[in-house]
Scaffold this active site. Structure first.
Site, PDB file in Angstrom:
ATOM      1  N   HIS A  56       1.121  -1.391  -0.402  1.00  9.49           N
ATOM      2  CA  HIS A  56       0.086  -0.021  -0.008  1.00  9.49           C
ATOM      3  C   HIS A  56       0.694   2.052   0.072  1.00  9.49           C
ATOM      4  O   HIS A  56       1.908   0.923   1.182  1.00  9.49           O
ATOM      5  CB  HIS A  56      -1.116   0.083   1.099  1.00  9.49           C
ATOM      6  CG  HIS A  56      -1.878   0.645   0.961  1.00  9.49           C
ATOM      7  ND1 HIS A  56      -2.127   2.412   1.393  1.00  9.49           N
ATOM      8  CD2 HIS A  56      -3.745   0.771   0.568  1.00  9.49           C
ATOM      9  CE1 HIS A  56      -3.391   3.010   0.501  1.00  9.49           C
ATOM     10  NE2 HIS A  56      -4.238   1.983   0.192  1.00  9.49           N
ATOM     11  N   ASP A  79      -8.217  -5.451  -0.126  1.00 10.57           N
ATOM     12  CA  ASP A  79      -8.361  -6.227  -1.246  1.00 10.57           C
ATOM     13  C   ASP A  79      -7.909  -7.870  -1.071  1.00 10.57           C
ATOM     14  O   ASP A  79      -8.055  -8.578  -1.682  1.00 10.57           O
ATOM     15  CB  ASP A  79      -7.799  -5.906  -2.435  1.00 10.57           C
ATOM     16  CG  ASP A  79      -8.774  -4.571  -2.719  1.00 10.57           C
ATOM     17  OD1 ASP A  79      -7.669  -2.917  -3.697  1.00 10.57           O
ATOM     18  OD2 ASP A  79      -9.857  -4.200  -2.882  1.00 10.57           O
TER      19      ASP A  79
HETATM   20  C1  SDX Z   1      -6.371  -0.463  -2.674  1.00  7.98           C
HETATM   21  O1  SDX Z   1      -4.575   5.123  -2.102  1.00  7.98           O
HETATM   22  C2  SDX Z   1      -5.585   3.841  -1.512  1.00  7.98           C
HETATM   23  O2  SDX Z   1      -5.828   4.108  -0.564  1.00  7.98           O
HETATM   24  C3  SDX Z   1      -5.550   2.722  -1.995  1.00  7.98           C
HETATM   25  C4  SDX Z   1      -6.909   1.384  -2.156  1.00  7.98           C
HETATM   26  C5  SDX Z   1      -7.777   2.958  -1.528  1.00  7.98           C
HETATM   27  O3  SDX Z   1      -8.607   2.235  -0.426  1.00  7.98           O
HETATM   28  O4  SDX Z   1      -8.331   3.923  -1.838  1.00  7.98           O
HETATM   29  O5  SDX Z   1      -6.389   1.770  -0.237  1.00  7.98           O
HETATM   30  C6  SDX Z   1      -7.153   0.116  -2.526  1.00  7.98           C
HETATM   31  O6  SDX Z   1      -6.065   0.759  -4.185  1.00  7.98           O
HETATM   32  C7  SDX Z   1      -5.821  -0.850  -2.519  1.00  7.98           C
HETATM   33  C8  SDX Z   1      -4.193  -1.743  -2.693  1.00  7.98           C
HETATM   34  C9  SDX Z   1      -4.598  -2.601  -4.297  1.00  7.98           C
HETATM   35  N1  SDX Z   1      -3.523  -2.920  -5.081  1.00  7.98           N
HETATM   36  C10 SDX Z   1      -2.663  -3.877  -5.270  1.00  7.98           C
HETATM   37  O7  SDX Z   1      -3.056  -4.878  -4.116  1.00  7.98           O
HETATM   38  C11 SDX Z   1      -2.137  -4.000  -6.282  1.00  7.98           C
HETATM   39  C12 SDX Z   1      -0.485  -5.400  -5.845  1.00  7.98           C
HETATM   40  N2  SDX Z   1       0.189  -3.771  -5.174  1.00  7.98           N
HETATM   41  C13 SDX Z   1       0.747  -2.794  -5.665  1.00  7.98           C
HETATM   42  O8  SDX Z   1       1.079  -3.141  -6.800  1.00  7.98           O
HETATM   43  C14 SDX Z   1       1.392  -1.605  -4.430  1.00  7.98           C
HETATM   44  O9  SDX Z   1       1.671  -2.298  -3.302  1.00  7.98           O
HETATM   45  C15 SDX Z   1       0.398  -0.028  -4.918  1.00  7.98           C
HETATM   46  C16 SDX Z   1       0.166   0.017  -5.965  1.00  7.98           C
HETATM   47  C17 SDX Z   1      -1.204  -0.951  -3.813  1.00  7.98           C
HETATM   48  C18 SDX Z   1       1.300   0.581  -4.158  1.00  7.98           C
HETATM   49  O10 SDX Z   1       2.454   0.776  -5.172  1.00  7.98           O
HETATM   50  P1  SDX Z   1       3.747   1.710  -4.936  1.00  7.98           P
HETATM   51  O11 SDX Z   1       3.165   3.013  -3.561  1.00  7.98           O
HETATM   52  O12 SDX Z   1       3.872   2.837  -6.108  1.00  7.98           O
HETATM   53  O13 SDX Z   1       4.135   0.959  -4.486  1.00  7.98           O
HETATM   54  P2  SDX Z   1       5.979  -0.202  -5.271  1.00  7.98           P
HETATM   55  O14 SDX Z   1       4.972   0.004  -6.572  1.00  7.98           O
HETATM   56  O15 SDX Z   1       6.669   1.874  -5.695  1.00  7.98           O
HETATM   57  O16 SDX Z   1       6.407  -0.643  -4.891  1.00  7.98           O
HETATM   58  C19 SDX Z   1       7.306  -0.289  -3.595  1.00  7.98           C
HETATM   59  C20 SDX Z   1       8.123  -1.669  -3.445  1.00  7.98           C
HETATM   60  C21 SDX Z   1       8.678  -1.979  -4.871  1.00  7.98           C
HETATM   61  O17 SDX Z   1       9.949  -2.423  -4.790  1.00  7.98           O
HETATM   62  P3  SDX Z   1      11.456  -1.640  -5.057  1.00  7.98           P
HETATM   63  O18 SDX Z   1      11.460  -1.080  -6.656  1.00  7.98           O
HETATM   64  O19 SDX Z   1      11.419  -1.249  -3.449  1.00  7.98           O
HETATM   65  O20 SDX Z   1      13.013  -3.171  -5.045  1.00  7.98           O
HETATM   66  O21 SDX Z   1       7.314  -2.688  -2.756  1.00  7.98           O
HETATM   67  C22 SDX Z   1       7.707  -3.242  -4.174  1.00  7.98           C
HETATM   68  C23 SDX Z   1       7.735  -2.643  -5.591  1.00  7.98           C
HETATM   69  O22 SDX Z   1       8.449  -3.550  -6.462  1.00  7.98           O
HETATM   70  N3  SDX Z   1       6.184  -4.297  -4.300  1.00  7.98           N
HETATM   71  C24 SDX Z   1       5.300  -5.455  -4.392  1.00  7.98           C
HETATM   72  C25 SDX Z   1       4.207  -5.703  -4.312  1.00  7.98           C
HETATM   73  N4  SDX Z   1       3.931  -4.447  -4.414  1.00  7.98           N
HETATM   74  C26 SDX Z   1       5.195  -3.224  -4.476  1.00  7.98           C
HETATM   75  N5  SDX Z   1       6.410  -6.653  -4.737  1.00  7.98           N
HETATM   76  C27 SDX Z   1       5.540  -7.750  -4.823  1.00  7.98           C
HETATM   77  N6  SDX Z   1       4.420  -7.928  -4.626  1.00  7.98           N
HETATM   78  C28 SDX Z   1       3.525  -6.557  -4.500  1.00  7.98           C
HETATM   79  N7  SDX Z   1       1.911  -6.615  -4.094  1.00  7.98           N
END
Ligand code: SDX
Length: 393
Positions: free
Chosen positions: A271, A328
């Site tokens: 998140h 989710d």
């Molecule tokens: C919702 O914003 C909100 O409030 C949203 C929400 C709401 O109520 O409105 O809470 C609802 O959208 C919840 C999130 C649902 N999405 C997912 O579950 C999809 C999987 N999660 C990710 O794609 C990610 O964690 C996000 C989109 C939720 C957050 O993205 P960020 O903040 O841009 O984080 P990032 O992509 O920069 O990740 C940071 C690091 C990265 O690694 P590094 O580059 O630092 O090495 O963490 C890793 C990412 O690769 N990472 C993951 C991961 N999520 C982040 N690695 C593996 N699996 C994951 N799920």
């Protein structure tokens, strides 16, 4: 120009607005609507009560709530011409495509409530949206099933009415399971708002151009659809099903998620704000446990989800990046237990998030300082070039 502008990709550290609707503290896993912890609201309120709180800022009195319910109930039916709108969609149209289209089309059917600066028209449009989203959603499910649309029942509660429209058929009696009504009520409440998330910021962005509320909400629905946002609940169940079909080997998928090259992510994990547990995931997981036990369902996907959570939370990659299950991760298991098809999951997220979108749109419209959202950029393209005629290229 570069001196003027600082780039913040994804707005990680950019505050777009001052708001009084929702407070969340990502480090401590705190979420409050208008100051009330969601745990208290989920345990004591019904969804319409929480919608009133988010939109108007106060918990309604008995009298205010009765009036609010009454105003919503007057608008639960769709204009019959909007109903025929569904004939134009293919059988397998994604219900989020239908939802965003029909909500946008509402601005042509309800032209008496489009002026964002007329408080009366705004009130009517709010009642129309809250009333019709469940009807629009249930109609899209009936369309996919090739079953007749079930009209809303104004004697039923908000959640009961939705489940009746989703699952009853004209040829048989249908009794809504109270357990499902309670579970749905809790789910809609915990989805109701989340400050400046992607879809809410979209609603504010579109509304800042003085677009009508139906157009603004339709844009929010499209943003929510994305698998990185609300679409994640559908993606989680598809991922859990893939793991199940692949022999339930969660370690393999945790390892895959750690390998950047294959672009696979554990859906439902991580998140932008929560760097600790997501309080909604905790509530949903508890409710999931209770519901499955009560219904004597042992959904293999729930077992896989719990195994996945355990493995990931002990894994250095996830611990270092503070990746926890988000809202989710478990919600889809409850929707499945209720018989909701997976492609409808994000539609339910939208029904839950609607009061939050409305609250923020209204807060923006009422704010004397709000202005059209128009961010800047740092230009990195070509410098001035001489034109080359076609026959010279
Ligand atoms: C919702 O914003 C909100 O409030 C949203 C929400 C709401 O109520 O409105 O809470 C609802 O959208 C919840 C999130 C649902 N999405 C997912 O579950 C999809 C999987 N999660 C990710 O794609 C990610 O964690 C996000 C989109 C939720 C957050 O993205 P960020 O903040 O841009 O984080 P990032 O992509 O920069 O990740 C940071 C690091 C990265 O690694 P590094 O580059 O630092 O090495 O963490 C890793 C990412 O690769 N990472 C993951 C991961 N999520 C982040 N690695 C593996 N699996 C994951 N799920």
């Amino acid at each position: 120009q570069t001196g003027m502008v600082t780039i913040d990709e994804g707005y990680v550290n950019t505050g777009a607005v001052q708001s009084s609707v929702t407070f969340l503290n990502g480090e401590e896993g705190v979420l409050r609507y208008r100051g009330y912890p969601i745990e208290d609201l989920a345990a004591n309120c019904d969804f319409v009560e929480v919608a009133y709180l988010l939109i108007y800022g106060e918990l309604p009195s008995e009298e205010e709530l009765v009036k609010f319910r009454g105003k919503i109930r007057r608008h639960t039916m769709l204009h019959e011409d909007l109903k025929s709108f569904y004939d134009g969609f293919p059988r397998d149209a994604h219900p989020m495509a239908i939802l965003s289209s029909v909500v946008s089309a509402m601005s042509t059917f309800y032209q008496d409530s489009l002026d964002p600066h007329d408080p009366e028209q705004v009130e009517v449009s709010i009642h129309r949206l809250l009333a019709k989203l469940p009807t629009i959603a249930a109609f899209s499910h009936k369309k996919s099933m090739g079953q007749p649309f079930i009209y809303p029942n104004n004697n039923a509660s908000y959640c009961e009415n939705f489940l009746q429209m989703m699952f009853s058929v004209p040829c048989e009696d249908y009794e809504v399971d109270k357990t499902f009504v309670e579970a749905l009520n809790m789910l809609l409440i915990v989805h109701a708002d989340h400050e400046q998330n992607c879809s809410t910021s979209t609603v504010r962005m579109v509304g800042s151009a003085d677009s009508n509320i139906f157009a603004s909400i339709s844009a929010g629905i499209c943003a929510l659809w994305g698998p990185l946002h609300g679409g994640a609940n559908e993606a989680v169940v598809n991922m859990l099903t893939q793991i199940q079909n692949d022999g339930g080997d969660v370690d393999k998928y945790v390892d895959m998620a750690k390998d950047k090259d294959n672009g696979f992510r554990l859906m439902g994990f991580g998140h932008r704000v929560y760097k600790n547990f997501d309080p909604r995931a905790t509530l949903i997981k508890t409710s999931c446990d209770k519901l499955l036990e009560k219904l004597d369902i042992d959904d293999p996907l729930f077992e896989i989800a719990q195994k996945l959570e355990k493995v990931a939370l002990e894994d250095e990659y996830f611990v270092k990046r503070k990746l926890y299950p988000n809202v989710d991760f478990y919600s889809g298991v409850i929707y499945r237990a209720m018989g909701i098809p997976v492609e409808m999951f994000t539609v339910l997220f939208a029904i839950g998030r609607l009061p939050g979108w409305i609250a923020h749109w209204r807060e923006m419209q009422l704010s004397p300082t709000s202005r059209i959202c128009r961010p800047r950029q740092v230009y990195q393209g070509s410098t001035k070039r001489e034109f080359v005629p076609l026959d010279k290229r």
